[in-house]
Motif scaffolding. Structure first.
Motif, PDB file in Angstrom:
ATOM      1  N   ASN A 126      15.181  13.764   5.958  1.00 20.12           N
ATOM      2  CA  ASN A 126      13.848  14.351   5.911  1.00 20.12           C
ATOM      3  C   ASN A 126      12.771  13.281   6.105  1.00 20.12           C
ATOM      4  OD1 ASN A 126      12.234  16.705   5.451  1.00 20.12           O
ATOM      5  ND2 ASN A 126      11.681  15.880   3.460  1.00 20.12           N
ATOM      6  N   THR A 127      11.693  13.652   6.776  1.00 22.80           N
ATOM      7  CA  THR A 127      10.599  12.705   6.983  1.00 22.80           C
ATOM      8  C   THR A 127       9.647  12.701   5.791  1.00 22.80           C
ATOM      9  OG1 THR A 127       9.303  14.384   8.158  1.00 22.80           O
ATOM     10  CG2 THR A 127      10.672  12.924   9.497  1.00 22.80           C
ATOM     11  N   TYR A 128       9.074  11.537   5.528  1.00 18.97           N
ATOM     12  CA  TYR A 128       8.099  11.374   4.453  1.00 18.97           C
ATOM     13  C   TYR A 128       6.762  10.964   5.061  1.00 18.97           C
ATOM     14  CZ  TYR A 128      12.180  11.296   1.358  1.00 18.97           C
ATOM     15  OH  TYR A 128      13.335  11.619   0.683  1.00 18.97           O
ATOM     16  N   GLY A 129       5.678  11.497   4.482  1.00 19.16           N
ATOM     17  CA  GLY A 129       4.372  11.350   5.104  1.00 19.16           C
ATOM     18  C   GLY A 129       3.526  10.190   4.629  1.00 19.16           C
ATOM     19  N   GLY A 130       2.215  10.382   4.782  1.00 17.48           N
ATOM     20  CA  GLY A 130       1.266   9.279   4.665  1.00 17.48           C
ATOM     21  C   GLY A 130       0.761   8.936   3.293  1.00 17.48           C
ATOM     22  N   TYR A 131       1.154   9.684   2.261  1.00 23.21           N
ATOM     23  CA  TYR A 131       0.797   9.280   0.900  1.00 23.21           C
ATOM     24  C   TYR A 131       1.746   8.151   0.509  1.00 23.21           C
ATOM     25  CZ  TYR A 131      -1.488  13.926   0.212  1.00 23.21           C
ATOM     26  OH  TYR A 131      -2.262  15.064   0.295  1.00 23.21           O
ATOM     27  N   SER A 132       1.707   7.070   1.258  1.00 22.94           N
ATOM     28  CA  SER A 132       2.681   5.995   1.076  1.00 22.94           C
ATOM     29  C   SER A 132       2.136   4.680   1.623  1.00 22.94           C
ATOM     30  CB  SER A 132       4.006   6.349   1.778  1.00 22.94           C
ATOM     31  OG  SER A 132       3.806   6.605   3.145  1.00 22.94           O
ATOM     32  N   LYS A 133       2.850   3.631   1.323  1.00 25.96           N
ATOM     33  CA  LYS A 133       2.409   2.285   1.676  1.00 25.96           C
ATOM     34  C   LYS A 133       2.502   2.010   3.168  1.00 25.96           C
ATOM     35  CE  LYS A 133       3.407  -2.578   0.555  1.00 25.96           C
ATOM     36  NZ  LYS A 133       4.274  -3.490  -0.241  1.00 25.96           N
ATOM     37  N   ALA A 134       3.546   2.526   3.814  1.00 29.61           N
ATOM     38  CA  ALA A 134       3.784   2.224   5.229  1.00 29.61           C
ATOM     39  C   ALA A 134       4.572   3.353   5.863  1.00 29.61           C
ATOM     40  CB  ALA A 134       4.539   0.907   5.370  1.00 29.61           C
ATOM     41  N   ILE A 135       4.571   3.364   7.208  1.00 34.50           N
ATOM     42  CA  ILE A 135       5.341   4.367   7.930  1.00 34.50           C
ATOM     43  C   ILE A 135       5.847   3.734   9.228  1.00 34.50           C
ATOM     44  CG2 ILE A 135       3.335   5.308   9.181  1.00 34.50           C
ATOM     45  CD1 ILE A 135       4.624   8.124   8.718  1.00 34.50           C
ATOM     46  N   VAL A 136       7.014   4.201   9.670  1.00 30.02           N
ATOM     47  CA  VAL A 136       7.627   3.716  10.913  1.00 30.02           C
ATOM     48  C   VAL A 136       7.738   4.895  11.873  1.00 30.02           C
ATOM     49  CG1 VAL A 136       9.648   2.633  11.954  1.00 30.02           C
ATOM     50  CG2 VAL A 136       8.929   1.958   9.655  1.00 30.02           C
ATOM     51  N   VAL A 137       7.127   4.752  13.057  1.00 29.67           N
ATOM     52  CA  VAL A 137       7.038   5.874  14.005  1.00 29.67           C
ATOM     53  C   VAL A 137       7.299   5.368  15.422  1.00 29.67           C
ATOM     54  CG1 VAL A 137       5.533   7.696  14.909  1.00 29.67           C
ATOM     55  CG2 VAL A 137       5.332   6.999  12.510  1.00 29.67           C
ATOM     56  N   ASP A 138       7.970   6.191  16.229  1.00 31.18           N
ATOM     57  CA  ASP A 138       8.178   5.874  17.643  1.00 31.18           C
ATOM     58  C   ASP A 138       6.810   5.706  18.318  1.00 31.18           C
ATOM     59  OD1 ASP A 138       8.474   6.542  20.577  1.00 31.18           O
ATOM     60  OD2 ASP A 138      10.590   6.627  19.985  1.00 31.18           O
ATOM     61  N   GLN A 139       6.680   4.686  19.166  1.00 29.18           N
ATOM     62  CA  GLN A 139       5.387   4.388  19.795  1.00 29.18           C
ATOM     63  C   GLN A 139       4.811   5.576  20.573  1.00 29.18           C
ATOM     64  OE1 GLN A 139       5.282   1.463  22.920  1.00 29.18           O
ATOM     65  NE2 GLN A 139       7.296   2.012  23.749  1.00 29.18           N
TER      66      GLN A 139
END
Length: 351
Positions: A126-139
């Protein structure tokens, strides 16, 4: 793996609380973003509380993300470390269906991957959103953020902004047109700003006398109190286009009747219950009733560039991470002007 901390819910009845989890390592096509600000969308409440009956827990909400690139994969060409970057409602799609090939990933026939509560296509859970320190996403799903704008006020553009920009652009709103905006909230206030910037004559419809002054400040040429039958009657068959941003139950026919012959009303607000439509509201003047959902990646980038050129951002109230439940309560009462944005620098203290 990247050890990350966020704010999330373990079940529907939970208050949001600190939650530790792992992000994937930065792959060849990936961009890692240290999150600076995250907007708070009404969808976050629906998902955190399982009001749409599709939430996978744990759930870390947030899909209006602005931050700075901290790492890029070996094959990344669009971003470098230190760049400002944004992530909206999607982090992937099938990229093969007709919609994806036309740059309409939001209508992916195989389902786009949501920034949170989405099923990763590579089987990483499952994906986790932006209420977080960092995120890794395909360019391919990362956006360039203009340097000249207030970054916190840019965050809501990634959902509220594109949700209103896309239909206005698709139906070619511009000079010489009379355009109505129904509701002055997170979506409606952006619709007023964009419609005015596109050169249309903009009329805001609101049930609240207290929003008249603000509607004019935001760019409306006129404000009509929709609870006033005489005021509504005067507007009959006078609009080329109406954007309805109301998510509560309301009489849609009252607004369809304001359209000229062959005018269009587009619904972007999502009421819980179906809206009854009188067929005579449509057939007597060949009117159109349509819907619209966010925008594709290319169009979202176009929107951000347009905002950078015209100095357009969202009107926001900044909150700390540990104020999120208070923000949710206020949003349920429509007590925000006009979008809450979390200062993610406060996450560490909240955790």
């Amino acid at each position: 793996m990247l050890s990350c901390i966020g704010y999330g819910a373990q079940k529907a009845s939970d208050r949001l609380a600190p939650f530790k989890f792992d992000r994937r390592d930065t792959g060849p096509e990936d961009v890692r973003i240290d999150i600076l600000y995250c907007g708070v969308c009404h969808s976050d409440i629906h998902q955190a509380r399982n009001e749409w009956h599709n939430t996978v827990y744990p759930c870390v909400p947030g899909h209006e993300i602005v931050g700075r690139v901290s790492e890029v994969g070996a094959s990344v060409t669009k971003f470098k470390v230190g760049d400002l970057a944004g992530v909206g409602c999607m982090v992937d799609s099938c990229r093969e269906c007709p919609s994806c090939k036309e740059g309409l990933e939001q209508y992916c026939e195989n389902g786009f991957v949501g920034t949170y509560n989405g099923e990763d296509r590579q089987g990483r859970g499952n994906t986790y959103g932006g209420y977080s320190k960092a995120i890794v996403v395909d360019q391919a799903f990362v956006l360039k953020v203009p340097e000249n704008l207030d970054l916190a006020a840019v965050a809501p553009l990634l959902c509220a902004g594109i949700t209103t920009y896309s239909p206005l652009r698709h139906w070619k709103v511009g000079p010489g047109q009379r355009v109505g905006v129904v509701g002055l909230g997170g979506l409606g206030h952006m619709a007023v700003k964009f419609a005015r910037a596109f050169g249309a004559q903009v009329v805001l419809f609101t049930t609240s006398q207290s929003k008249v002054e603000d509607g004019l400040r935001l760019g409306a040429h006129e404000v009509v109190l929709s609870k006033d039958p005489e005021a509504m009657a005067k507007e009959t068959a006078s609009f080329d286009f109406i954007l309805d941003a109301v998510a509560a139950d309301h009489d849609i026919n009252a607004y369809l009747n304001l359209l000229k012959r062959e005018g269009t009303l587009v619904q972007v607000g999502a009421p819980e219950k179906p809206l009854p439509v009188s067929v005579f509201s449509l057939i007597m003047k060949r009117r159109n009733f349509a819907g619209s959902l966010i925008g594709g990646i290319a169009e979202t980038q176009e929107m951000l560039d347009f905002c950078g050129e015209h100095g357009i951002t969202s009107d926001i109230e900044m909150i700390a991470m540990d104020e999120i439940e208070t923000a949710y309560s206020r949003m349920m009462k429509s007590d925000v002007k006009y979008r809450f944005v979390i200062d993610m620098a406060t996450l560490e203290n909240a955790a």
